[in-house]
Design an enzyme around this catalytic site. Sequence first.
Site, PDB file in Angstrom:
ATOM      1  N   LYS A 115       0.840  -1.220   0.000  1.00 18.25           N
ATOM      2  CA  LYS A 115       0.000   0.000   0.000  1.00 18.25           C
ATOM      3  C   LYS A 115       0.870   1.264   0.000  1.00 18.25           C
ATOM      4  CE  LYS A 115       0.731   1.242   4.425  1.00 18.25           C
ATOM      5  NZ  LYS A 115       1.231   2.524   4.943  1.00 18.25           N
ATOM      6  N   THR A 156      -3.795   5.316   4.075  1.00 23.50           N
ATOM      7  CA  THR A 156      -2.507   5.846   3.616  1.00 23.50           C
ATOM      8  C   THR A 156      -2.664   6.684   2.347  1.00 23.50           C
ATOM      9  OG1 THR A 156      -1.518   3.847   4.532  1.00 23.50           O
ATOM     10  CG2 THR A 156      -0.104   5.205   3.176  1.00 23.50           C
TER      11      THR A 156
HETATM   12  O1  LIG Z   1       3.106   7.571   6.846  1.00 26.20           O
HETATM   13  P1  LIG Z   1       3.172   6.310   6.039  1.00 26.20           P
HETATM   14  O2  LIG Z   1       2.918   6.542   4.592  1.00 26.20           O
HETATM   15  O3  LIG Z   1       4.409   5.530   6.337  1.00 26.20           O
HETATM   16  O4  LIG Z   1       1.941   5.392   6.538  1.00 26.20           O
HETATM   17  C1  LIG Z   1       1.811   5.144   7.887  1.00 26.20           C
HETATM   18  C2  LIG Z   1       1.036   3.886   8.198  1.00 26.20           C
HETATM   19  O5  LIG Z   1       1.610   2.775   7.562  1.00 26.20           O
HETATM   20  C3  LIG Z   1      -0.427   3.981   7.931  1.00 26.20           C
HETATM   21  O6  LIG Z   1      -1.081   2.820   8.373  1.00 26.20           O
END
Ligand SMILES: O=P(O)(O)OC[C@H](O)CO
Length: 336
Positions: free
Chosen positions: A192, A249
């Site tokens: 993701k 995200t």
């Molecule tokens: O800030 P990111 O893009 O690393 O996303 C944070 C977390 O994985 C969200 O669940």
Amino acid sequence: MTKAAVFGTGSWGTTFAMILAEAGNRTILWGRRPELVEGIQRAHTNLDYLPGVALPTSLGATTDPAEALDGADFVVLAVPSQSLRLNLAAWREHIPRDAVLVSLMKGVELGTTKRMSEVIREVAGVPEERVAVVSGPNLAKEIAQRQPAATVVACVDEEVAARLQAACHLPPWFRPYTNPDVVGVELGGAVKNVIALAVGVAVGMGMGDNVAAMLMTRGLAEISRLGAALGADPHTFAGLAGMGDLVATCTSPLSRNRTFGERLGRGMTLAEVIAATKQTAEGVKSCESVLALAKKHDIEMPITEVVVGVVHDGMSPSEAGMLLMSRSPKPERYGL
Ligand SMILES: O=P(O)(O)OC[C@H](O)CO
Ligand SMILES: NC(=O)c1ccc[n+]([C@@H]2O[C@H](COP(=O)([O-])OP(=O)(O)OC[C@H]3O[C@@H](n4cnc5c(N)ncnc54)[C@H](O)[C@@H]3O)[C@@H](O)[C@H]2O)c1
């Protein structure tokens, strides 16, 4: 009393440690930097990663891995994915025999294309029954501000998953579900980030919600295809660690991955974006290992492919959009 040692004083390591401490576990954070560790010990703050958040006074901190690991039931790992192998090799001699190792990380190792639980098993020499993964829509800053959130605790040993679930269950703030599908839960979290980079690029280019929805949905198809090839349970991708995390995200301005992509889409150079990014955006490196993993299994991942192109190979965002939209038309369930 259960003891948890959390390695990594970044935003998620610190937030998850807060949850564990408040849920009644004896909890200690390991960090590299003495001044940051001292701030947690004395002022109960982590000014670099969670400014303005009051940490529980019961939360300990140390720079000494042996002290952190002494008597630990859960060893929680929250360092950047690409640094795990080296770090864990330095810590493993102090890990108690029966401890459960828990990955909070959302990346795939460059070079080996291994998931973090695979790296843990290999480096620490522990069986899969002693390795768990926690993943879900868990933007650390929201949780640190005590907004409610749910997550998934995955382990092939359901009794171990239930024990970890109990250790981090903190009503009405944090609600963990269990799932024996470690592969699916881990892949959902890692891939993701790559899709969030793509959505960020589109948002930065000024594209609207139709494009974001298209990328998220076709991104989920990519995650599911790769998951099927690796033996994941397809239901996992409809859950919190799949669709849930993808939506959080890809839509949140708090996401480091989405923000990274957005800056590229606005026309900043890669060097400028890297300089402006203070925290870990796992997808930037993992897009290459995810693509390598897909190629190994002969799986088509066109969004991931153009993300690698834009982030690493000088492809322009508009060229990437053109490539995706000019692919031959297919039935929606093609390749699933
Ligand atoms: O800030 P990111 O893009 O690393 O996303 C944070 C977390 O994985 C969200 O669940
Ligand atoms: N922040 C979130 O919202 C969130 C939520 C869920 C999962 N995650 C995942 O958790 C993992 C950690 O993310 P984070 O948000 O806490 O990261 P962060 O960028 O906030 O902090 C990273 C931490 O690792 C340390 N670090 C950096 N390089 C290191 C190295 N070579 N060796 C040891 N320590 C090193 C940093 O000093 C810092 O303490 C990532 O895999 C991320 O994808 C993050």
